[in-house]
Write an enzyme that holds these catalytic residues in place. Sequence first.
Site, PDB file in Angstrom:
ATOM      1  CG  ASP A  45      59.795  -4.667  -4.581  1.00  0.00           C
ATOM      2  OD1 ASP A  45      60.432  -4.334  -5.598  1.00  0.00           O
ATOM      3  OD2 ASP A  45      60.311  -5.293  -3.625  1.00  0.00           O
ATOM      4  CE1 TYR A  50      62.338 -10.124  -0.157  1.00  0.00           C
ATOM      5  CE2 TYR A  50      60.462  -9.026  -1.161  1.00  0.00           C
ATOM      6  CZ  TYR A  50      61.776  -9.005  -0.744  1.00  0.00           C
ATOM      7  OH  TYR A  50      62.515  -7.856  -0.904  1.00  0.00           O
ATOM      8  CE  LYS A  75      63.274  -6.737  -4.869  1.00  0.00           C
ATOM      9  NZ  LYS A  75      62.203  -7.123  -3.949  1.00  0.00           N
ATOM     10  CG  HIS A 108      67.143 -10.107  -3.934  1.00  0.00           C
ATOM     11  ND1 HIS A 108      65.988 -10.775  -3.595  1.00  0.00           N
ATOM     12  CD2 HIS A 108      67.250  -9.094  -3.035  1.00  0.00           C
ATOM     13  CE1 HIS A 108      65.431 -10.193  -2.556  1.00  0.00           C
ATOM     14  NE2 HIS A 108      66.168  -9.172  -2.193  1.00  0.00           N
TER      15      HIS A 108
HETATM   16  P1  NAD Z   1      59.920  -0.372   5.452  1.00  0.00           P
HETATM   17  O1  NAD Z   1      60.908   0.717   5.561  1.00  0.00           O
HETATM   18  O2  NAD Z   1      58.838  -0.278   4.433  1.00  0.00           O
HETATM   19  O3  NAD Z   1      59.330  -0.532   6.911  1.00  0.00           O
HETATM   20  C1  NAD Z   1      58.306  -1.430   7.172  1.00  0.00           C
HETATM   21  C2  NAD Z   1      57.936  -1.306   8.653  1.00  0.00           C
HETATM   22  O4  NAD Z   1      57.571   0.046   8.950  1.00  0.00           O
HETATM   23  C3  NAD Z   1      56.688  -2.133   8.919  1.00  0.00           C
HETATM   24  O5  NAD Z   1      57.033  -3.414   9.334  1.00  0.00           O
HETATM   25  C4  NAD Z   1      56.006  -1.347  10.002  1.00  0.00           C
HETATM   26  O6  NAD Z   1      56.471  -1.793  11.235  1.00  0.00           O
HETATM   27  C5  NAD Z   1      56.464   0.061   9.812  1.00  0.00           C
HETATM   28  N1  NAD Z   1      55.396   0.916   9.211  1.00  0.00           N
HETATM   29  C6  NAD Z   1      54.871   0.841   7.964  1.00  0.00           C
HETATM   30  N2  NAD Z   1      53.954   1.798   7.775  1.00  0.00           N
HETATM   31  C7  NAD Z   1      53.892   2.505   8.925  1.00  0.00           C
HETATM   32  C8  NAD Z   1      53.136   3.628   9.330  1.00  0.00           C
HETATM   33  N3  NAD Z   1      52.272   4.229   8.539  1.00  0.00           N
HETATM   34  N4  NAD Z   1      53.334   4.087  10.598  1.00  0.00           N
HETATM   35  C9  NAD Z   1      54.216   3.500  11.436  1.00  0.00           C
HETATM   36  N5  NAD Z   1      54.974   2.435  11.081  1.00  0.00           N
HETATM   37  C10 NAD Z   1      54.814   1.940   9.848  1.00  0.00           C
HETATM   38  O7  NAD Z   1      60.746  -1.754   5.306  1.00  0.00           O
HETATM   39  P2  NAD Z   1      60.777  -2.973   4.311  1.00  0.00           P
HETATM   40  O8  NAD Z   1      59.499  -3.706   4.261  1.00  0.00           O
HETATM   41  O9  NAD Z   1      61.994  -3.735   4.664  1.00  0.00           O
HETATM   42  O10 NAD Z   1      61.027  -2.291   2.887  1.00  0.00           O
HETATM   43  C11 NAD Z   1      59.989  -2.066   1.941  1.00  0.00           C
HETATM   44  C12 NAD Z   1      60.094  -3.022   0.795  1.00  0.00           C
HETATM   45  O11 NAD Z   1      61.373  -2.938   0.163  1.00  0.00           O
HETATM   46  C13 NAD Z   1      60.018  -4.492   1.200  1.00  0.00           C
HETATM   47  O12 NAD Z   1      58.725  -4.901   1.566  1.00  0.00           O
HETATM   48  C14 NAD Z   1      60.557  -5.154  -0.041  1.00  0.00           C
HETATM   49  O13 NAD Z   1      59.590  -5.151  -1.070  1.00  0.00           O
HETATM   50  C15 NAD Z   1      61.706  -4.214  -0.380  1.00  0.00           C
HETATM   51  N6  NAD Z   1      63.001  -4.671   0.208  1.00  0.00           N
HETATM   52  C16 NAD Z   1      63.987  -5.044  -0.663  1.00  0.00           C
HETATM   53  C17 NAD Z   1      65.223  -5.455  -0.191  1.00  0.00           C
HETATM   54  C18 NAD Z   1      66.297  -5.821  -1.164  1.00  0.00           C
HETATM   55  O14 NAD Z   1      67.341  -6.372  -0.752  1.00  0.00           O
HETATM   56  N7  NAD Z   1      66.126  -5.525  -2.436  1.00  0.00           N
HETATM   57  C19 NAD Z   1      65.481  -5.527   1.208  1.00  0.00           C
HETATM   58  C20 NAD Z   1      64.444  -5.153   2.069  1.00  0.00           C
HETATM   59  C21 NAD Z   1      63.232  -4.720   1.560  1.00  0.00           C
END
Ligand code: NAD
Length: 265
Positions: A45, A50, A75, A108
């Site tokens: 994704d 990004y 997106k 988005h």
């Molecule tokens: P997430 O909830 O996946 O959290 C990521 C954070 O969690 C990492 O930076 C890390 O610090 C921690 N983490 C990950 N694995 C872990 C583990 N096993 N143990 C402990 N900590 C851990 O947050 P995200 O990246 O914001 O969301 C996931 C994806 O969703 C994004 O990468 C993106 O592709 C998408 N996203 C979309 C939007 C949108 O507006 N559509 C906004 C934000 C994110």
Amino acid sequence: MTVSTIALNDGTTIPQLGFGVFRVDPAETERIVSDALEVGYRHIDTAAIYGNEEGVGRAIAASGIPRDELYITTKLWNSDQGTQSAFDAIDLSLEKLGLESVNLYLIHWPRPDLDLYVETWAAMEQIQAHGKATSIGVSNFHAPHLDKLLASGTVVPAVDQIELHPAFAQAPLRAYLASKGIATEAWGPLGQGKYELFEMPAVAAAASAHGVSPAQAVIRWHLQKGIIGFPKSNSRERIAENFDVFGFELTDAEMAAIDALDAGL
Ligand code: NAD
């Protein structure tokens, strides 16, 4: 590892667990996505905003994985809403990704202040009709935005990608989406590290009962609720940990205890 799939309203299926690349440094994206593909992820994704579609594309090309085994989402950014700008935006994303089409293309954000999302959706329908995106959907749309879109469009969005985790479980919006046949994708499935989810007793207890990490318990909660998610990490160890979630199942009581964490936030 066999990743479960979710059937979308257009007859396609999507791997329920993927890898997200929000805030993944463009200079490191190829290496990190290559790690994810090696671990076994087949669903990535990304988004134009990004700034790392090229790195995703390079990792895909280097992997040698057949295109039909991969599921790629990108997106359309807010400044590209509108008809011609949407056509230009998908072409640029495809060029950066090195692909002829994406599996899923999303608006988005609705940005109702721009008042362009209905027009943009018509362009998305044409992008799909031209084969540049197999499925089309939206992100961060609430029920009133979708009501407006459904009243004017001909294609029902395949997904809505929304912020969603146990402390912000979005039950009303999920029920609305289900009633329209729109699949729910979770962004920030681990709470983006912001909400101390991993220390919450219901999560910690479920994790310890199954001998898994709190992150794995939270991912399992999403999977068992039928939600599509793509947790992000830069660390290969955590990338692998987050994928290793198909060998255990939370009990109904554990699911209910995690459900009870929803604070609406
Ligand atoms: P997430 O909830 O996946 O959290 C990521 C954070 O969690 C990492 O930076 C890390 O610090 C921690 N983490 C990950 N694995 C872990 C583990 N096993 N143990 C402990 N900590 C851990 O947050 P995200 O990246 O914001 O969301 C996931 C994806 O969703 C994004 O990468 C993106 O592709 C998408 N996203 C979309 C939007 C949108 O507006 N559509 C906004 C934000 C994110």
